[in-house]
Design a protein around this motif. Structure first.
Motif, short mmCIF file in Angstrom:
data_model
loop_
_atom_site.label_atom_id
_atom_site.label_comp_id
_atom_site.label_asym_id
_atom_site.label_seq_id
_atom_site.Cartn_x
_atom_site.Cartn_y
_atom_site.Cartn_z
N GLU A 56 12.54 15.33 20.95
CA GLU A 56 11.84 15.81 21.49
C GLU A 56 11.47 15.96 20.69
N LEU A 58 7.36 16.65 18.36
CA LEU A 58 5.65 16.41 17.96
C LEU A 58 5.76 15.78 17.33
N LEU A 60 1.87 15.81 14.74
CA LEU A 60 0.13 16.45 15.16
C LEU A 60 -0.59 15.20 13.67
N SER A 85 5.68 14.19 21.82
CA SER A 85 4.08 14.79 22.37
C SER A 85 2.81 14.19 21.27
N ILE A 87 -0.33 16.27 19.05
CA ILE A 87 -1.56 17.28 18.86
C ILE A 87 -2.37 15.92 18.61
N TYR A 118 -2.55 22.69 23.24
CA TYR A 118 -1.70 21.90 23.89
C TYR A 118 -0.58 22.94 24.08
N LEU A 119 0.05 23.74 22.77
CA LEU A 119 0.88 24.62 22.38
C LEU A 119 0.62 25.84 23.15
N ASN A 122 1.42 25.69 27.03
CA ASN A 122 3.03 24.89 26.66
C ASN A 122 3.99 26.02 25.73
N LYS A 125 8.56 25.35 25.88
CA LYS A 125 8.47 24.58 25.25
C LYS A 125 9.46 24.37 24.66
N TRP A 127 11.00 21.73 20.91
CA TRP A 127 10.83 20.61 19.78
C TRP A 127 12.66 20.37 19.42
N ILE A 130 9.75 18.95 14.18
CA ILE A 130 7.96 18.50 14.49
C ILE A 130 7.47 17.74 13.25
N ILE A 154 2.28 26.44 15.17
CA ILE A 154 3.80 25.96 13.92
C ILE A 154 4.30 26.73 13.70
#
Length: 521
Positions: A56, A58, A60, A85, A87, A118-119, A122, A125, A127, A130, A154
């Motif tokens: 997973e 993430l 940025l 995902s 952002i 988003y965070l 969620n 979630k 991860w 990142i 973060i």
């Protein structure tokens, strides 16, 4: 301690120089090729930090080319079957052609796109990794608003979870030249790793940079070395210098390795010169004397090899003097400092001696004049000053905040003002000598943030000077050994909390012998 060119990952370049190199390189490349190379290098590096199998991820992505790099990585991870995902920060309408190309690729893949909130929606979630591609080396204003809130989230999540956070080029919010967070009230990503593109940057290795950048990897993107100018600084290569030195000959004696005189020890401060003298002894000097302004002890019970004297009785002429630990600010302190400045062949100026010089223009003039004096053998005398930021501020008649705001510039200003080699202490200590490339130290940790470690460093500098090392080399190696000994102490599970300066001294001796040792034939 100069670093041979062509390009090396130890060479550090300013943002302006890297911009120029990038533009010259782009003139010969196809559109998007440099961004694709950055994305590929970062994706491979990031992949090495996580377990095998689907992950997973993430990502940025910010409004500039740093965001384009992030989108390139997102596309590559998604193509490998990972759940990605992204952002997106505002401002992607102004993307360059290269960044737009990476955005279109990511949009055409299995990447999922979300807004800045988003965070918050969620928070549960989980991860695996990142990627920080919000802002690169071009950021000039502090990060505010929703992006600042995102970064705060973060940082908290990464601290609690321990997952890798990989910054692209530079952690968002960090000044790549100075190592400070952009803006007095700014915020920056706390990365566990940084993959920096084209060349290494000084801000990743000094001031707050080490706290925010984590482990640094350089991806030069195959740019030709001839495009690079001289670096603004280099990372210390002290280990290599130690390993390349000549072993001590069997046919030698204590006189072969020089005498060190440590001067200090005002009433109530006798421990400071003792620490410095012990460090000089363990640093390899042939004989070490400790000169006290107050009544000297008969001997040092831990190291009776040290010879204790009254400061007034010390022999100053054509020898190595370390002055300042526990010196105080009395008239006697000023007098012995003047004797040191006018007579010592090699001089390490630390602590109270620095403060006396800062408050007295006549002493400042004597320091400056040493650059034009030769010793009895005809060689130029050597001067090494070891201020921490507050002492540096006094010497430059400014504030410690100004010193820390640009440590490279401050160190250079001190070297130029006093015609001396400077060790500007702190995270990523900087060694500056007029006419030479700045050196940033790579060793050390918070274990050194305790009383007496500066005295130890001063004594070690004196020991290396007494053994004949050039002054900038002695400074660089002493600072590196000082930090490396603390690193090894922590690696043994004995720090960083509670390590003492006394414990550091034998650890330094171990480091010297380890890195200087030759394999037996």
């Amino acid at each position: 301690m100069t670093l041979p060119l062509p390009f090396s990952t130890n060479a550090l370049y300013s943002v302006a120089d890297i911009r120029n190199v990038e533009q010259e390189a782009l003139a010969t490349l196809t559109t998007g090729s440099l961004m694709r190379a950055a994305g590929q290098a970062a994706a491979v590096f990031a992949r090495s930090l996580i377990p095998s199998g689907s992950a997973e991820i993430l990502v940025l992505a910010g409004p500039g080319n740093n965001g384009g790099d992030a989108l390139e990585i997102a596309y590559l991870f998604a193509a490998a079957g990972d759940r990605v995902s992204v952002i997106i920060a505002e401002g992607i309408q102004a993307y360059s052609a290269e960044a737009k190309e990476s955005l279109l690729k990511a949009q055409s893949s299995q990447v999922h796109f979300f807004g800045l909130d988003y965070l918050q929606k969620n928070s549960g979630k989980q991860w695996t990794l990142i990627i920080d591609g919000l802002f690169g080396i071009g950021l000039t204003r502090p990060i505010k608003g929703k992006v600042a809130q995102l970064i705060e989230h973060i940082n908290q999540y990464a601290a609690q979870s321990g997952i890798p956070v990989v910054a692209l080029d530079v952690p968002s919010g960090l000044n790549a030249d100075t190592g400070q967070v952009v803006g007095t009230d700014g915020i920056a990503i706390r990365a566990s790793h940084t993959i920096t593109f084209i060349a290494n940057k000084p801000g990743l290795h000094t001031a707050a940079g080490k706290d925010y950048a984590g482990q640094v990897k350089v991806a030069d993107l195959a740019i030709a070395s001839q495009l690079f100018p001289e670096p603004v600084a280099i990372l210390s290569n002290a280990a290599a210098v130690l390993a390349s030195g000549s072993p001590r000959p069997h046919n030698s004696h204590k006189g072969s390795y020089g005498d060190v005189f440590v001067i200090g020890g005002e009433e109530g401060m006798a421990g400071a010169p003792i620490l410095a003298a012990r460090a000089a002894l363990h640093g390899g000097a042939g004989r070490v004397f400790a000169g006290f302004l107050s009544r000297p002890p008969s001997f040092d019970s831990r190291n009776p090899e040290l010879m204790c004297r009254r400061a007034q009785d010390v022999h100053f002429t054509d020898t190595t003097i370390v002055i300042g630990p526990g010196l105080g600010n009395s008239e006697l302190a000023k007098n012995v400092l003047m004797s040191s400045l006018t007579q010592a062949a090699s001089l390490v100026i630390d602590a109270d001696a620095l403060n006396l010089i800062a408050s007295d223009p006549a002493l400042q003039k004597l320091v400056n004049q040493r650059a034009h004096i030769n010793d009895q053998t005809g060689n130029p005398v050597r001067t090494l000053m070891t201020p921490h930021p507050l002492e540096a501020a006094r010497l430059l008649e400014t504030t410690s905040g100004t010193i820390q705001a640009d440590r490279l510039r401050s160190a250079r200003a001190l070297a130029d003002k006093f015609n001396a080699t400077i060790v500007l202490k702190g995270s990523g200590s900087i060694i500056a000598t007029t006419g030479e490339t700045l050196i940033i130290n790579t060793s050390g940790n918070p274990a050194l943030a305790t009383a007496g470690t500066g005295d130890v460093l001063a004594g070690l500098c004196g020991a290396l000077l007494a053994q004949g090392m050039p002054v900038s080399e002695a400074a660089s190696i002493a600072v590196w050994l000082h930090g490396k000994a603390a690193d090894q102490w922590v690696a043994r599970g004995r720090g960083p909390i509670g390590m003492t300066a006394s414990e550091l001294i034998p650890a330094i001796r171990d480091c010297i012998n380890h890195y200087s040792r030759r394999p037996e034939r």
